[in-house]
Design a protein around this motif. Sequence first.
Motif, PDB file in Angstrom:
ATOM      1  N   TYR A  56      10.485  16.355 -22.268  1.00 13.14           N
ATOM      2  CA  TYR A  56      10.311  14.646 -23.642  1.00 13.14           C
ATOM      3  C   TYR A  56      10.496  14.912 -24.346  1.00 13.14           C
ATOM      4  CZ  TYR A  56       7.758  10.171 -22.286  1.00 13.14           C
ATOM      5  OH  TYR A  56       7.389   9.535 -22.710  1.00 13.14           O
ATOM      6  N   GLY A  58      10.952  11.091 -25.719  1.00 14.12           N
ATOM      7  CA  GLY A  58      11.185   9.276 -25.768  1.00 14.12           C
ATOM      8  C   GLY A  58      12.068   8.255 -26.227  1.00 14.12           C
ATOM      9  N   VAL A  83      12.299   3.107 -21.921  1.00 11.89           N
ATOM     10  CA  VAL A  83      10.739   3.559 -21.807  1.00 11.89           C
ATOM     11  C   VAL A  83      10.067   3.388 -20.254  1.00 11.89           C
ATOM     12  CG1 VAL A  83       8.245   2.123 -21.862  1.00 11.89           C
ATOM     13  CG2 VAL A  83      10.020   2.620 -24.214  1.00 11.89           C
ATOM     14  N   LEU A  86      11.205   6.909 -18.654  1.00 14.53           N
ATOM     15  CA  LEU A  86       9.667   7.694 -19.189  1.00 14.53           C
ATOM     16  C   LEU A  86       8.365   7.292 -19.229  1.00 14.53           C
ATOM     17  CD1 LEU A  86      10.867   7.479 -23.165  1.00 14.53           C
ATOM     18  CD2 LEU A  86      11.478   9.232 -21.217  1.00 14.53           C
ATOM     19  N   ASN A 149       3.805  16.429 -29.551  1.00 19.83           N
ATOM     20  CA  ASN A 149       4.812  15.179 -29.137  1.00 19.83           C
ATOM     21  C   ASN A 149       4.050  13.843 -29.136  1.00 19.83           C
ATOM     22  OD1 ASN A 149       6.762  14.024 -28.355  1.00 19.83           O
ATOM     23  ND2 ASN A 149       7.036  15.299 -26.326  1.00 19.83           N
ATOM     24  N   ALA A 151       5.248  11.258 -29.334  1.00 19.95           N
ATOM     25  CA  ALA A 151       6.330  10.116 -28.709  1.00 19.95           C
ATOM     26  C   ALA A 151       5.848   9.570 -27.161  1.00 19.95           C
ATOM     27  CB  ALA A 151       7.553  10.848 -28.067  1.00 19.95           C
ATOM     28  N   ILE A 152       4.896  10.757 -26.870  1.00 18.68           N
ATOM     29  CA  ILE A 152       4.189  10.253 -25.335  1.00 18.68           C
ATOM     30  C   ILE A 152       3.772   8.013 -25.686  1.00 18.68           C
ATOM     31  CG2 ILE A 152       2.517  11.163 -23.723  1.00 18.68           C
ATOM     32  CD1 ILE A 152       3.633  13.438 -23.832  1.00 18.68           C
ATOM     33  N   ASN A 154       3.484   6.636 -27.967  1.00 17.22           N
ATOM     34  CA  ASN A 154       4.250   6.096 -28.594  1.00 17.22           C
ATOM     35  C   ASN A 154       4.872   5.078 -27.415  1.00 17.22           C
ATOM     36  OD1 ASN A 154       2.902   6.339 -31.139  1.00 17.22           O
ATOM     37  ND2 ASN A 154       5.080   7.612 -31.577  1.00 17.22           N
ATOM     38  N   ASP A 155       5.371   6.030 -26.514  1.00 22.78           N
ATOM     39  CA  ASP A 155       6.106   5.484 -25.219  1.00 22.78           C
ATOM     40  C   ASP A 155       5.410   4.475 -24.903  1.00 22.78           C
ATOM     41  OD1 ASP A 155       8.562   6.561 -26.542  1.00 22.78           O
ATOM     42  OD2 ASP A 155       8.441   7.574 -25.132  1.00 22.78           O
TER      43      ASP A 155
END
Length: 312
Positions: A56, A58, A83, A86, A149, A151-152, A154-155
């Motif tokens: 993942y 992001g 997005v 994801l 991570n 990004a999880i 944030n996404d």
Amino acid sequence: MGNLIKVLTRDIDHNAAHFFLDFENAQPTESEKEIYNQVNVVLKDAEGILEDLQSYRGAGHEIREAIQHPADEKLQEKAWGAVVPLVGKLKKFYEFSQRLEAALRGLLGALTSTPYSPTQHLEREQALAKQFAEILHFTLRFDELKMTNPAIQNDFSYYRRTLSRMRINNVPAEGENEVNNELANRMSLFYAEATPMLKTLSDATTKFVSENKNLPIENTTDCLSTMASVCRVMLETPEYRSRFTNEETVSFCLRVMVGVIILYDHVHPVGAFAKTSKIDMKGCIKVLKDQPPNSVEGLLNALRWKNGTKYI
């Protein structure tokens, strides 16, 4: 008895029983097969979930571009397009946590039922004990990957903000059907946790205890403390550790030991660190500290803090 061999040790650790469990080769008996097959349907997807999480990456770049250029529709569309798939992955991870919770509850029911003691269950149902261990091993691996991570979250935050803005402006949102508002709320709570899978299992174990009032809480806590002792003894006893044929079994046992300690601490009225605990915490921590430092720092951190208090 089969792959489960009693370990004869001096009488320590509040008279806890010690066993060697063959986590590598245990196979279900006829009486285990129904639960085993149900849990196996879930566990066969676990490795794929971890691979998806590990890969993942992001949509950080696309999101930054869209935020910096709010009037550029193409950049907004590009970020949204990056997005949405994801979030589909994040939904899959969350839904797997619900399947894992159901599997854990099934195993707890089997491993704590009367008239057998937790130790007798481990003797009789080694394959189910192995599956219980596999769930804990997966859980800690998942949470280790999630914690590293950012990004999880944030996404998912960007997805929710953008979806809200689209609704206000009456703009049709591709992907809204994928994650409706109710599901998004639940997913948001899940990913807000530092260790979401472990929180799911801890809550499931607590719920199992509260819903089975006719079952003494000791049946559940003794199951967990026995599993912790099993892992510790296997790891600290060269004779038994040498029986591992797969080098990954050491890290497997370490994660399982930490996982059951955390569950025990969550469910037991006084916790794992109390003097009356049936888990030899000093022994477990020593086993962890005897490993190469880089390999166990995450596991030590999982035990180090509880409710803001430093324990080790």
